[in-house]
Motif scaffolding. Sequence first.
Motif, short mmCIF file in Angstrom:
data_model
loop_
_atom_site.label_atom_id
_atom_site.label_comp_id
_atom_site.label_asym_id
_atom_site.label_seq_id
_atom_site.Cartn_x
_atom_site.Cartn_y
_atom_site.Cartn_z
N TYR A 21 0.83 -1.21 -0.05
CA TYR A 21 0.09 0.01 -0.15
C TYR A 21 0.85 1.18 -0.04
N GLU A 22 0.50 2.30 -1.04
CA GLU A 22 0.91 3.58 -0.69
C GLU A 22 0.85 4.29 0.38
N THR A 142 -2.33 -1.20 -9.29
CA THR A 142 -1.38 -1.92 -10.29
C THR A 142 -1.11 -3.32 -10.08
N HIS A 169 -2.58 2.13 -4.53
CA HIS A 169 -2.15 3.62 -4.75
C HIS A 169 -2.99 4.30 -3.66
N LYS A 170 -2.50 5.42 -3.43
CA LYS A 170 -3.31 6.25 -2.44
C LYS A 170 -4.57 6.67 -3.20
N THR A 192 -0.60 7.02 -13.60
CA THR A 192 -0.35 6.41 -12.22
C THR A 192 0.12 5.02 -12.37
N LYS A 196 3.84 2.81 -12.58
CA LYS A 196 4.28 1.72 -11.57
C LYS A 196 4.56 0.61 -12.31
#
Length: 203
Positions: A21-22, A142, A169-170, A192, A196
């Motif tokens: 996790y971001e 991703t 991603h956030k 995004t 990645k």
Amino acid sequence: MRRRIAKISSGAVGITYRFQYEQPIDWSSPFIVCPNHTSNLDISAMCVLITGDCSFMGKEELSEEPVTGLFFRTIDVPVNRDSKMSSYRAFKKAMEKLAGGVTMIIFPEGKIADDYPPQLEPFKNGPFRLAVESKMPVVPVTILNSWEILWDNGLKYGSRPGICNIFVHKPIETAGMSIDEADVLKDKVYDTIKKKLAENDHR
């Protein structure tokens, strides 16, 4: 039940899912989750990832499949993209689910690409118009390597045991966006995920 099926069926053939996790995400709140799509494993991965209530939006042909059919006739949202009426009904149903606290999972490519190794396909507009109109945050996801374990449905290249690595991603907030900014949102999510994938491309 679907989450259990995903874990048991994957585990039985030696496939597991590793999530990074971001930032932490509270799945008790609804989101629109937008993952890239290269494998049938992506569906199981999303079922394992999201611990709150969730539904998929996908092509109506999935209603006729033996495994996905049960869920697409009950908790998911089938759509015929060639029919404006079907698309409208699916959009309204998704809005209702989001308002009821259910996370919507939508693969924005709309399909698994025909090329191998897979490349990221252009995104459809629907998920991002839905996000802006519902004012729900979008979570880009991703999926890095599920295609290496099982590409598409596995019929051409088979499958193997392994770990599917997935980066969450956030969330991207949409509360202040107008409908004219849906394309900007789409491009942001696309970039995004593409960035990645490029960072982790060791082919």
